[in-house]
Each structure stands twice: as C-alpha cells, then as structure tokens.
Design an enzyme around this catalytic site. Structure first.
Site, PDB file in Angstrom:
ATOM      1  N   GLY A   1       0.614  -1.374   0.105  1.00  0.00           N
ATOM      2  CA  GLY A   1       0.034  -0.090   0.033  1.00  0.00           C
ATOM      3  C   GLY A   1       0.834   1.318   0.157  1.00  0.00           C
ATOM      4  CB  ALA A   2       4.410   1.733  -0.682  1.00  0.00           C
ATOM      5  N   GLY A   3       1.870   3.542  -2.556  1.00  0.00           N
ATOM      6  CA  GLY A   3       1.586   4.536  -3.357  1.00  0.00           C
ATOM      7  C   GLY A   3       1.189   5.836  -2.782  1.00  0.00           C
ATOM      8  NE  ARG A   4      -4.671   6.175  -1.393  1.00  0.00           N
ATOM      9  CZ  ARG A   4      -6.015   6.346  -1.451  1.00  0.00           C
ATOM     10  NH1 ARG A   4      -6.322   7.543  -2.265  1.00  0.00           N
ATOM     11  NH2 ARG A   4      -6.707   5.543  -0.900  1.00  0.00           N
TER      12      ARG A   4
ATOM     13  CB  SER B   1      -5.826   1.565  13.558  1.00  0.00           C
ATOM     14  OG  SER B   1      -6.672   2.730  13.824  1.00  0.00           O
TER      15      SER B   1
ATOM     16  CE1 TYR C   1      -8.523   0.601   8.853  1.00  0.00           C
ATOM     17  CE2 TYR C   1      -9.000   1.503  11.271  1.00  0.00           C
ATOM     18  CZ  TYR C   1      -8.068   1.589  10.026  1.00  0.00           C
ATOM     19  OH  TYR C   1      -7.228   2.031   9.737  1.00  0.00           O
TER      20      TYR C   1
ATOM     21  CE  LYS D   1      -5.509  -1.083  10.091  1.00  0.00           C
ATOM     22  NZ  LYS D   1      -4.459  -1.078   9.601  1.00  0.00           N
TER      23      LYS D   1
END
Length: 253
Positions: free
Chosen positions: A13-16, A142, A154, A158
């Site tokens: 998930g390193a695009g942003r 999180s 979520y 987490k």
C-alpha cells in the site's frame, strides 16, 4: 553509513499516505525498496521520488489478498534485489458503516486486505527471513483497534493484527526475526479525508475537531508513522519484538 545499507524492504500500500512516507523513509535510511500497490501505476510517484533522491526502488502490482499475486511479487523482488529483510504490512481500506447497514462485502473486503493480506505477505517473506536468520516485520494496526463507532470491520481487523503480531513474534523470534505493530491515531491522509466526506463535513473541520481531542493538539502526519517504523526495523530496536506501539499524540486507554 546509512543504518539500513544493504537491506531490502517491501512496503505494501505504498502508493500514497503512510505507505509512501514509509517507503521513502526506509529508502533514505539506505534500504532498497519494493513499492507495492494494487496497480503498478499507483507506485510510480513513490518510486520516482525515491530514485530522484538517490535511492533504489521498484514498483510492483499486487493484490495482497491474492496468494498467487503475493508469491509472484515477493519472488520478483528477491530476484531483482537478491534478498529480503524487511516487510511493512501497510495496505488497507475502509468500508465504514454502522453494524445494521454493514454488508458482508464491507466486512469481507476489509478483513481480506488487512488481515488476510498481512498473513499472506508475512507467510510469503518468512521463508527468506528464516533462511538468512534475520528479518523485520511491522504491521500497521490502528487506535481503532480499541473500538470505533461505525468501524466494526476495521476495528476488528486492526485488533486482529495485534494478536497476529504477538503470535508471529513468538513463532519467528527463534530465527532472529522481530515482529512489531504500529497503531496510528488520527493521521492526515486520503483515508481520513474519505472519512470526513462520508460523515458530511469538510476535512479542515474534521481535522480541527479531531486535533482538539488529542493531547498534542495536532493531527499526525504520515511521516510520524514512518519515523517509528524506521526505528523498529533498525538494529537499534533489535531487542524489541511483539510490541504494539500507539502513535497517536497522547496516551491510549
């Protein structure tokens, strides 16, 4: 010498957002970085910024919930750089809703990306780490793991990652592999902007109201998380394993 010189990292998930900030930070620490995201074009900006700063990085397309794609991505990275030392399980999505409105797809999508994705990625890299008797895995949990209205899926995912982290630290510790988790609080990212949109307020208002409840009185930045990950994958944290570190601007309950 850079503290991660000679090491190879993979960040999902390193695009942003947090993933991009982490990939760039690890590259600045001297690591060669595999930048993973759902589509290769999503990785282009992060890879370009790393290379422009003098680092080494490649972009790889990977749906972390797909075992075949995970295996192919890990193999491609090892073939390209020759080894694999660090995994940061950051890929994630939100499908927020109150329980009575939440669909099975909302539940399954979040579980598959966060939990199954972290499982598949960790399983895929551990054989390389075990054989070299060295590795670092950091999972992104999180503060929502403590409970968050409208985020049953979520929050459960987490929280599950925290148990996953502690168990992997026990299983992989004898092979000199450290496994930890970072649990961010409110971080200004596209994901939190989406949350603001969902509840019908401007992001500026959402950020201001959230910051007022944080002891440090500010929202976090992706770099705040990247800094902690940088420490956890360094030799300075070689005796830290099985820990959940909350990075939330104040204490948690």
């Amino acid at each position: 010498m850079s503290k991660l010189a000679g090491k190879v990292a993979i960040v999902t998930g390193a695009g942003r957002g947090i993933g991009a900030a982490t990939a760039k930070r690890l590259a600045s620490d001297g690591a060669k970085v595999g930048v993973l995201d759902l589509k290769e074009e999503f990785t282009a900006e992060t890879v370009s910024e790393i290379q422009a700063a003098g680092g080494e990085a490649i972009g790889l397309a990977c749906d972390v919930a797909d075992a075949t794609q995970v295996e192919n991505a890990v193999t491609a990275l090892v073939n390209h750089f020759g080894r694999l030392d660090i995994l940061v399980n950051n890929a994630g999505v939100i499908r927020d809703n109150m329980l009575f409105k939440m669909t099975e797809d909302d539940w399954d999508t979040v579980m598959n990306i966060h939990l199954k994705g972290s499982f598949l990625m960790s399983r895929g890299v551990q054989k390389h780490m075990v054989s070299q008797r060295y590795g670092k895995i950091v999972n992104l949990s999180s503060i929502s793991a403590l409970g968050s209205r409208g985020q049953a899926n979520y929050s459960a995912a987490k929280a599950g990652l925290q148990g996953f982290t502690k168990t992997l630290s026990i299983e992989l510790g004898p092979f000199n592999i450290n496994v930890n988790a970072v649990a961010p609080g409110f971080i200004a990212t596209d994901m939190t902007k989406e949350t603001a949109r969902r509840i019908g307020v401007s992001f500026e208002e959402f950020e201001k109201e959230s910051a007022a409840q944080i002891p440090l009185r500010r929202a976090g930045k992706p770099e705040d998380i990247a800094n902690v990950v940088s420490f956890l994958v360094s030799e300075e944290a070689s005796y830290v394993s099985g820990q959940i570190i909350y990075v939330s601007g104040g204490p948690t309950v």
